[in-house]
Write an enzyme that holds these catalytic residues in place. Structure first.
Site, PDB file in Angstrom:
ATOM      1  N   HIS A 376      84.698  48.502  54.238  1.00 50.22           N
ATOM      2  CA  HIS A 376      84.917  47.739  55.134  1.00 50.22           C
ATOM      3  C   HIS A 376      85.890  46.683  54.831  1.00 50.22           C
ATOM      4  CE1 HIS A 376      83.880  44.887  58.738  1.00 50.22           C
ATOM      5  NE2 HIS A 376      84.131  44.054  57.879  1.00 50.22           N
ATOM      6  N   GLU A 377      85.850  45.867  53.778  1.00 52.48           N
ATOM      7  CA  GLU A 377      86.904  45.066  53.300  1.00 52.48           C
ATOM      8  C   GLU A 377      88.193  45.808  53.007  1.00 52.48           C
ATOM      9  OE1 GLU A 377      86.350  41.713  53.844  1.00 52.48           O
ATOM     10  OE2 GLU A 377      84.166  41.992  54.154  1.00 52.48           O
ATOM     11  N   GLU A 404      87.378  44.278  62.574  1.00 57.29           N
ATOM     12  CA  GLU A 404      86.382  44.591  61.704  1.00 57.29           C
ATOM     13  C   GLU A 404      85.996  45.831  61.743  1.00 57.29           C
ATOM     14  OE1 GLU A 404      84.853  42.167  60.120  1.00 57.29           O
ATOM     15  OE2 GLU A 404      86.239  40.671  60.811  1.00 57.29           O
ATOM     16  N   HIS A 506      78.860  32.331  59.064  1.00 58.59           N
ATOM     17  CA  HIS A 506      79.754  32.040  60.116  1.00 58.59           C
ATOM     18  C   HIS A 506      79.911  31.010  60.846  1.00 58.59           C
ATOM     19  CE1 HIS A 506      79.564  36.804  58.629  1.00 58.59           C
ATOM     20  NE2 HIS A 506      80.888  36.567  59.365  1.00 58.59           N
ATOM     21  N   ARG A 515      83.436  39.318  67.575  1.00 61.21           N
ATOM     22  CA  ARG A 515      84.108  40.301  67.029  1.00 61.21           C
ATOM     23  C   ARG A 515      83.342  41.642  66.605  1.00 61.21           C
ATOM     24  NH1 ARG A 515      87.359  37.211  62.501  1.00 61.21           N
ATOM     25  NH2 ARG A 515      87.794  35.996  64.362  1.00 61.21           N
ATOM     26  N   ARG A 777       6.862  31.466  20.758  1.00 59.82           N
ATOM     27  CA  ARG A 777       7.628  30.396  21.301  1.00 59.82           C
ATOM     28  C   ARG A 777       8.370  29.762  19.806  1.00 59.82           C
ATOM     29  NH1 ARG A 777       5.099  31.840  25.135  1.00 59.82           N
ATOM     30  NH2 ARG A 777       6.055  31.690  27.481  1.00 59.82           N
ATOM     31  N   GLU A 975      12.813  51.767  35.900  1.00 59.01           N
ATOM     32  CA  GLU A 975      13.906  51.881  35.105  1.00 59.01           C
ATOM     33  C   GLU A 975      14.558  53.351  35.790  1.00 59.01           C
ATOM     34  OE1 GLU A 975      15.395  50.084  33.293  1.00 59.01           O
ATOM     35  OE2 GLU A 975      13.587  48.641  33.305  1.00 59.01           O
ATOM     36  N   HIS A 978      17.119  52.639  38.490  1.00 58.25           N
ATOM     37  CA  HIS A 978      18.435  52.431  38.188  1.00 58.25           C
ATOM     38  C   HIS A 978      19.181  53.452  37.857  1.00 58.25           C
ATOM     39  CE1 HIS A 978      17.865  47.992  37.551  1.00 58.25           C
ATOM     40  NE2 HIS A 978      16.860  48.186  36.786  1.00 58.25           N
ATOM     41  N   GLU A1002      17.993  46.318  40.926  1.00 60.14           N
ATOM     42  CA  GLU A1002      16.463  46.005  40.618  1.00 60.14           C
ATOM     43  C   GLU A1002      15.589  46.527  41.540  1.00 60.14           C
ATOM     44  OE1 GLU A1002      16.044  45.085  37.494  1.00 60.14           O
ATOM     45  OE2 GLU A1002      18.161  44.756  37.261  1.00 60.14           O
ATOM     46  N   ARG A1080       8.842  24.695  35.918  1.00 59.85           N
ATOM     47  CA  ARG A1080       7.690  25.411  35.762  1.00 59.85           C
ATOM     48  C   ARG A1080       6.419  24.867  36.516  1.00 59.85           C
ATOM     49  NH1 ARG A1080       6.795  29.421  31.057  1.00 59.85           N
ATOM     50  NH2 ARG A1080       5.915  30.478  32.995  1.00 59.85           N
ATOM     51  N   HIS A1104      15.899  37.276  29.107  1.00 61.44           N
ATOM     52  CA  HIS A1104      16.972  36.999  29.688  1.00 61.44           C
ATOM     53  C   HIS A1104      17.946  35.931  29.211  1.00 61.44           C
ATOM     54  CE1 HIS A1104      14.265  39.880  31.634  1.00 61.44           C
ATOM     55  NE2 HIS A1104      15.176  40.465  32.505  1.00 61.44           N
ATOM     56  N   ARG A1113      18.515  37.739  40.328  1.00 57.57           N
ATOM     57  CA  ARG A1113      18.573  39.403  41.058  1.00 57.57           C
ATOM     58  C   ARG A1113      17.294  39.748  41.147  1.00 57.57           C
ATOM     59  NH1 ARG A1113      21.341  42.302  35.883  1.00 57.57           N
ATOM     60  NH2 ARG A1113      22.858  40.641  36.444  1.00 57.57           N
TER      61      ARG A1113
END
Length: 1281
Positions: A376-377, A404, A506, A515, A777, A975, A978, A1002, A1080, A1104, A1113
């Protein structure tokens, strides 16, 4: 204006004066005199224009204040020249020039008399020039900066982002940033410019600047002609727009694309949405055809900027046109300078008016699009070269659109597949229908997409110049036109503080734009004519005029004329018509026009944008995350890689963990920790990579879900040294727990399983139970207290690194429910009346067994008397509480032992249950590798029952120190549930191989147990002689289940209440044990049987806690398992009370369950709940329905016995409660050795709580009794023990 420039202006006003020898001559006021005048003007103009253009070049290629001053000086000189010569021409020829016989002379003298800005007084002229210079600099130096200090220039940074990024947020940031940085500062200056420009051209007799610009086209119907052309082209644009909008909808979704609205302006691959070819990759009609974007080939072949210009030059010379002169190669700026200079990057061609110096200024990058820009240019420069010997006044296009169009005509040939093949950028030029559509769509994205933009820019400016658009509506009218013609909208709110037109070069550059619209029409007219000259046959879009001297000759005649003839005449000589016409363009795009209409008809597209005012929302979190990856295909590749590598790494860790858990040795511990570290490294590597994606706008929800899950690194987010410490802490705590033993004075030592568990389950000796309870415990919990404190610190640190406030917040997030805690509380309150009635009934039975010395009928129950180490299940004391001792008792243990059952037989029976439902049998690896009994070889093992997935889709195991009794038969089913879940979801991506929420996993096995434990089922597998169906047997049975299920609920609820408060700091380190017993007492109505202090750590006596396994859960599972059971019983066609249902052998129930299990974690849990139960919420209704007969019986029994519900004598303990030690200033409070002030304060708090609790309990009990047949409804999520 810059301060330095302001100081220079008085001096510039002097130097702007014309130098001697450049003034207009005295000449005769005749046509002959005008010939001499025009000749002198031409030679003088070449000198002045060379200086002006040179100064402008210096400034544009080095934006400094000094160069700006020199540019203003040269502009002033040019304007002085224009003013003096123009005024002289008016003076000499103003009255006679229109009568000249020579039309060329007439045009020259007429153009010299148009002064434009030179009409302005010197001060205003200086102001005008400075405004233009300032606007140029503001635009050219504008940058978009990030928070980290990085700044983007328009070229190449922002242009590249707009072209290549598919991140909605990043594109928005670049778009908004550029419009704010480049446009907004220009607003006031542009308003001044408009005033001065209009003033200047009105002095030349024009209504305004727009009127002057339109005069170049020498047509009284110019605006009407443009509108006619636009209307011809609009249907093609509307079809292209609709097709592109649909493809963007597919990419960005309905949130950001409205199929009846305008398209957000930043999504079309270009800052101004003027050309859309950069998003061709999102809408390639036939992706399997060769890619027409040769950018990668250019890069791979080592193309550079100079080579791109040489290739363009060779195209022109192949037509017999001129090569570039030496000055072009010596002086052009073909790349952005590397020396740090600020330059105007916008590509432009320059004529220095000395007939030998022509240059291009372009920050060229090696791309196909830039190759077209180069042509173009170069077209402009070829035009300059061809008309350089014309008078200065005729050195221009026949009209501005001609200039152009010339380079673009060449690009229409250059871009054809056949030409790209000729210059080595395509391996083959296939010209089948699909390839043609690919090519034409790409061209349409460049040419057709541009047309409304090319049309509207000067519509806006002409309205501004004429005053139809006042300054108060600059931006509003701009966006009105852009939506009206382009069908695009601003992606963020814009108002009159913005100046978005100024973000387009422009506007501040003061370059008329119509143009380009004209050129886009003319170039196709030119192309068709040149193709005919080159003897092209076939569709117009396949024509390449390369090497056609005939076409070159036709083109040369157009170029050489410059503007010396009317454009209509030049157009006629080339094309045979003197009018602009869209026919050639429509012919060129005819195949893709038909194709677009077909595609749009298939998807019922709406043409246009009837929802004119629709605007997209601002992305969540914007502008955060703009640098993240948004390529969904790339995300899928990443996840595929993650899945395959994770299977290997997770399997290796699970194998090592299994070895350790089934043989506790230091060596196995080291190996496990090593594999755990490798897994953590893998997790953090892929987690960090996952965090690089922004999936918020991905269309595939699965990809988004996995990335979000991966982005949570859990413990792996810790620094390596702390991660090692964390893993060691967990291993040490779990080891302490697993090897703990309670020893008697005779050195006989008892592990938890089976010894202590048996004592708690079978002994009725108060002191023997106390020995086991306290001893456990002392041996387990107390020894891990200090480690637990550090564990809490590291857990919280990991949670914070993952974006959570603490570890409890992270655990709760797994349920994907914002109201999770409130939902749990609501469920607990629904269930509480049933628990309180069961507690009161059991307490009376224990009172009958142990007497008033050990049991208070208004107080909590000593925690060691309930048949279980943690009083979580009371089923082992069924013999003490059996409602009807003479009625049938459901206990399969005697039959199992009598029949010689073994642990393996228990697992085989469970497997038969699952397969009877049509579910998957256990694979051979399960039977070969599971540990289903405690080893007899003396190995230390972790006896706690657990199911294992080895992540290779074939190896699944259970580890359990199974004892032959009914309780363990139920555990076996749990189990195996699972493992069945593992088997069902094993083909999901590894990230989804998990329960829908932790409670689902579970619940599944326990659902089976609800059937397995029925008298009907036990009878069917020969573990019960007969099934007695009467009220007494039913109550006995329901009591046995309630001692397991209902007794568990408050314990399942409080475990994580305690941990969540530890994690968030509400429970301090120095009150761990005190607060444990407070909970508790509050929820379970239990007290310790011996005094406790902060030297103890009773939470740690529950697996746990040291094992870091969340517990809520289990509470969740205990609620939802009854929902599942109710739904499966319905599917199995069960009739009668829910507690009598056995789904054994029901394929319908199995399918319902299997389908939900197959989902794994791939969908939010409410969807899995919906699949099974037909509704998405957690509810206690099914549980209450199951136990309704028992609840009725308990309320009646407790009323008869005058039982107190709850434990108003909350401070009662089975040992002395008032033992004071003045010397130590401590007191015994709730079994805790605490300070007297603490005890007093605690007593008052608990008294208040107890009163509230008692009133609430009585109210709920009465309410439930009176309305027990009503439904219990709630929503939430749950699990097991």
């Amino acid at each position: 204006m810059p301060a330095a420039l302001g100081l220079l202006l008085p001096w510039l006003s002097l130097v702007g004066a014309l130098q001697p020898g450049l003034e207009p001559p005295q000449s005769d006021p005749t046509e002959a005199g005008a010939v001499f005048f025009a000749s002198e003007y031409n030679s003088t103009a070449e000198i002045v224009l060379f200086r002006s253009v040179s100064a402008s070049w210096e400034y544009n290629t080095n934006l400094t204040t000094a160069n700006a001053a020199l540019q203003v000086e040269a502009s002033l000189e040019e304007q002085n020249f224009t003013e003096l010569w123009g005024k002289k021409a008016k003076e000499l020829y103003g009255n006679i020039w229109s009568n000249f016989s020579d039309p060329q002379l007439k045009k020259i003298i007429g153009s010299i008399q148009t002064l434009g800005p030179s009409n302005l007084p010197l001060d205003k002229r200086q102001q005008y020039n400075t405004i233009l210079s300032d606007m140029d600099k503001i635009y050219s130096t504008a940058k978009v900066c990030l928070d980290n200090g990085t700044c983007w220039d328009l070229e190449p940074d922002i242009s590249d982002i707009m072209a290549t990024s598919r991140s909605y947020k990043k594109l928005l940031y670049a778009w908004e940033g550029w419009h704010n940085a480049a446009g907004n500062p220009l607003r006031a200056k542009y308003q001044e410019f408009v005033t001065l420009s209009n003033e200047a051209y009105q002095m030349d007799g024009f209504e305004d600047t727009g009127s002057y610009w339109r005069s170049w086209y020498d047509s009284t119907t110019f605006e009407d002609d443009l509108e006619h052309l636009y209307n011809q082209l609009e249907p093609l644009y509307l079809n292209l727009h609709a097709f592109v909008r649909r493809k963007l909808y597919d990419r960005y979704g309905p949130k950001y694309i409205n199929l009846k609205g305008p398209i957000p302006a930043h999504l079309l691959g270009n800052m101004w949405a003027q050309q859309w070819n950069n998003i061709y990759d999102l809408m390639v009609p036939y992706p399997d055809k060769p890619n027409l974007d040769v950018t990668n080939t250019m890069v791979n072949q080592g193309w550079n900027a100079t080579h791109m210009f040489r290739v363009s030059e060779e195209f022109f010379t192949s037509l017999g046109l001129l090569e570039m002169p030496p000055e072009f190669w010596e002086k052009s700026m073909l790349e952005k300078p590397a020396d740090g200079r600020e330059v105007v990057c916008h590509a432009s061609a320059w004529d220095f008016y000395n007939r030998k110096d022509f240059r291009i200024k372009q920050c060229t990058t090696v791309t196909m699009e830039q190759l077209f820009t180069v042509h173009h240019e170069m077209g402009h420069v070829q035009y300059y070269l061809q008309y350089k010997d014309q008078p200065v006044s005729f050195r221009g296009g026949a009209n501005p659109g001609f200039h152009e169009a010339i380079g673009d005509v060449l690009s229409l040939s250059v871009s054809t597949p056949s030409h790209l093949q000729k210059i080595g950028l395509l391996s083959s030029a296939v010209e089948d229908e699909e390839s043609n559509i690919n090519y034409l769509l790409k061209m349409a994205l460049e040419k057709i997409a541009f047309l409304p933009f090319g049309y509207l820019i000067d519509q806006w400016r002409w309205n501004v110049f004429s005053g139809r658009t006042p300054p108060s509506r600059y931006n509003y009218d701009w966006w009105y036109l852009r939506t009206k013609y382009q069908g695009i909208c601003a992606p963020v709110s814009r108002n009159e503080s913005n100046f978005d037109p100024g973000a387009k070069y422009h506007i501040p550059g003061n370059t008329p734009y119509i143009r380009y619209f004209v050129s886009f029409i003319l170039q196709f007219q030119f192309h068709k004519a040149l193709c005919q000259a080159a003897n092209h046959t076939g569709p117009l879009h396949t024509c390449d005029i390369y090497m056609s001297k005939e076409a070159g000759a036709k083109l040369r005649e157009v170029l050489k004329a410059g503007s010396s003839k009317s454009w209509q005449e030049i157009l006629f000589n080339l094309t045979g018509t003197d009018k602009m016409d869209a026919g050639a363009l429509l012919e060129y795009f005819s195949p893709v026009t038909t194709w677009l209409q077909e595609q749009n008809n298939k998807t019922n597209e709406v043409l246009g944008w009837p929802e004119f005012d629709w605007r997209p929302p601002i992305p969540e979190g914007y502008p955060e995350g703009i640098d993240k990856i948004v390529d969904e295909a790339q995300a899928k590749e990443f996840l595929s890689e993650y899945n395959s590598t994770a299977e290997v790494v997770w399997n290796a860790y699970t194998e090592a963990s299994w070895e350790y858990n089934t043989n506790i040795t230091d060596h196995n511990k080291e190996v496990m920790l090593e594999k755990n570290l490798a897994m953590s490294k893998h997790t953090i590597e892929y987690g960090m990579r996952a965090r690089q994606f922004d999936p918020s706008d991905f269309q595939d929800e699965t990809v988004t879900r996995i990335l979000n899950k991966l982005s949570v690194l859990e413990r792996a987010a810790l620094p390596e040294d702390e991660l090692k410490e964390y893993n060691t802490l967990l291993s040490d705590m779990e080891t302490t727990y697993s090897v703990a033993k309670v020893c008697r004075e005779n050195n006989t030592c008892h592990p938890l399983d089976p010894d202590l568990t048996d004592i708690l389950a079978t002994s009725r000796d108060y002191n023997e139970l106390l020995f086991a309870w306290k001893g456990w415990r002392d041996a387990s919990g107390a020894k891990i207290k200090d480690k637990y404190k550090r564990y809490v610190e590291l857990s919280n640190k990991a949670a914070v690194l993952n974006g959570y406030t603490d570890n409890g917040a992270y655990w709760r997030s797994l349920y994907e429910t914002p109201t999770f805690e409130e939902d749990l509380e609501r469920l607990y309150l629904q269930l509480q009346p049933l628990y309180l009635n069961l507690h009161a009934y059991v307490r009376r039975a224990l009172y009958n067994k142990y007497g008033a010395e050990h049991i208070s009928l208004k107080g909590p129950i000593p925690a060691h008397l309930l048949g279980n180490m943690w009083a979580q299940s009371w089923s082992n004391i069924f013999d003490l509480v059996m409602p009807f001792p003479d009625a049938t008792k459901v206990d399969a243990t005697p039959a199992m032992k009598q029949q010689g059952w073994t642990p393996k037989m228990m697992f085989e029976e469970s497997d038969r249950f699952f397969t009877s439902l049509g579910l998957i049998p256990m694979p051979q690896e399960f039977w070969d590798k599971s540990m289903i009994e405690k080893p007899a070889d003396g190995r230390e093992v972790v006896c706690h029952a657990s199911a294992w997935d080895f992540y290779n889709r074939k190896d699944f195991r259970i580890k359990q120190c199974t004892v032959v009794n009914m309780d363990d038969l139920i555990t076996v089913h749990h189990e195996m549930g699972h493992v069945q879940y593992f088997l069902q979801y094993m083909d999901q991506p590894i990230s989804f191989r998990d329960g829908a929420n932790p409670g689902f996993h579970e619940a599944i096995g326990d659902v089976m147990a609800l059937s397995v434990s029925t008298p009907k089922h036990l009878h069917s597998i020969n573990l019960l002689d007969q099934v007695t169906e009467n009220e007494e047997s039913d109550i006995n049975y329901l009591m046995s289940i309630a001692l397991d299920k209902i007794a568990f609920l408050p314990f399942g609820y409080l475990m994580d209440q305690w941990r969540w408060k530890v994690f968030d700091g509400r429970i301090k380190e120095d009150e761990y044990n005190q607060q444990w017993w407070n909970l508790r007492l509050k929820y379970q109505g239990l007290c310790p049987p011996v005094p406790r202090s902060e030297d103890d750590f009773d939470p740690g006596a529950k697996f746990h806690i040291p094992a870091n396994v969340p517990y809520i859960r289990y509470f969740v599972s205990f609620v939802i398992q009854f929902q599942f059971h109710q739904a499966l019983c319905k599917a199995a066609g069960h009739t009668g009370p829910l507690h009598t249902c056995d789904i054994y052998q029901s394929k319908e129930a199995g399918k319902l369950l299997g389908d939900a299990m197959k989902l794994g974690f791939s969908k939010p849990w409410p969807e899995a709940m919906q699949l099974i139960t037909g509704q998405p919420n957690m509810s206690a209704e099914a549980l209450m329905s199951y136990f309704e007969p028992l609840m009725t019986w308990l309320v009646k029994k407790n009323t008869e016995n005058g039982e107190v519900l709850g434990w108003p004598e909350y401070s009662w303990t089975p040992y002395a409660v008032t033992e004071f030690h003045a010397a130590t200033d401590t007191a015994d409070f709730l079994g805790m050795s605490v300070g007297t002030k603490q005890a007093t304060a605690g007593a008052w708090v608990l008294l208040a709580l107890a009163l509230v609790f008692l009133i609430t309990s009585i109210f709920l009990g009465v309410k439930l009794f009176s309305s027990r047949r009503k439904a219990f409804k709630s929503s939430s999520e749950m699990e097991l023990k």
